[in-house]
Write an enzyme that holds these catalytic residues in place. Sequence first.
Site, PDB file in Angstrom:
ATOM      1  N   CYS A  16       0.828  -1.216   0.000  1.00 47.96           N
ATOM      2  CA  CYS A  16       0.000   0.000   0.000  1.00 47.96           C
ATOM      3  C   CYS A  16       0.864   1.268   0.000  1.00 47.96           C
ATOM      4  CB  CYS A  16      -0.900  -0.025   1.236  1.00 47.96           C
ATOM      5  SG  CYS A  16      -1.792   1.500   1.547  1.00 47.96           S
ATOM      6  N   CYS A  27       0.072   3.621   2.889  1.00 45.57           N
ATOM      7  CA  CYS A  27       0.636   3.124   4.157  1.00 45.57           C
ATOM      8  C   CYS A  27       2.117   3.487   4.254  1.00 45.57           C
ATOM      9  CB  CYS A  27       0.461   1.610   4.261  1.00 45.57           C
ATOM     10  SG  CYS A  27      -1.263   1.076   4.241  1.00 45.57           S
TER      11      CYS A  27
END
Length: 145
Positions: free
Chosen positions: A70, A73
């Site tokens: 991600c 993230c």
Amino acid sequence: MSDYIVTCTACGASNRIPADKEGKRGRCGTCHAVLPQLYRHPQQLTDQTFDAVVANYPGPVLVEFWATWCPHCASFAPAVRTVAEKLAGKAAVVQIDTQQNPALAARFSVRGIPELVLLHGGKIVTRLAGAQSVEAVLAWFRQHS
């Protein structure tokens, strides 16, 4: 090396704890009760370790659900580390890799990442979705803890 203030959950006294005591339980200088562990770095937890850590931590637990693939993230990771440092002695910041620990992601109904979940006594207090600034996360934490 810095010191951190850990509040005794039994008597409310402030206790100065050296940073090198991270993860260890100290005793309150006033009432001698066991203090919450000092965590200045996010703790990586798994499906197998999560419940024991949360059950044994007497204060708020800030859980970040994330994944290695991600990009949001990855950009949020430095903020999470800074939040952990700033909340040391007040809360435990833990991280759950949703790809490696899908049971926890399902249990907490995580539908998007990154997502923060604030727990107290193992119960969900509130959630915060998406990558945020350090200031926004700290304000959110103060509002709900």
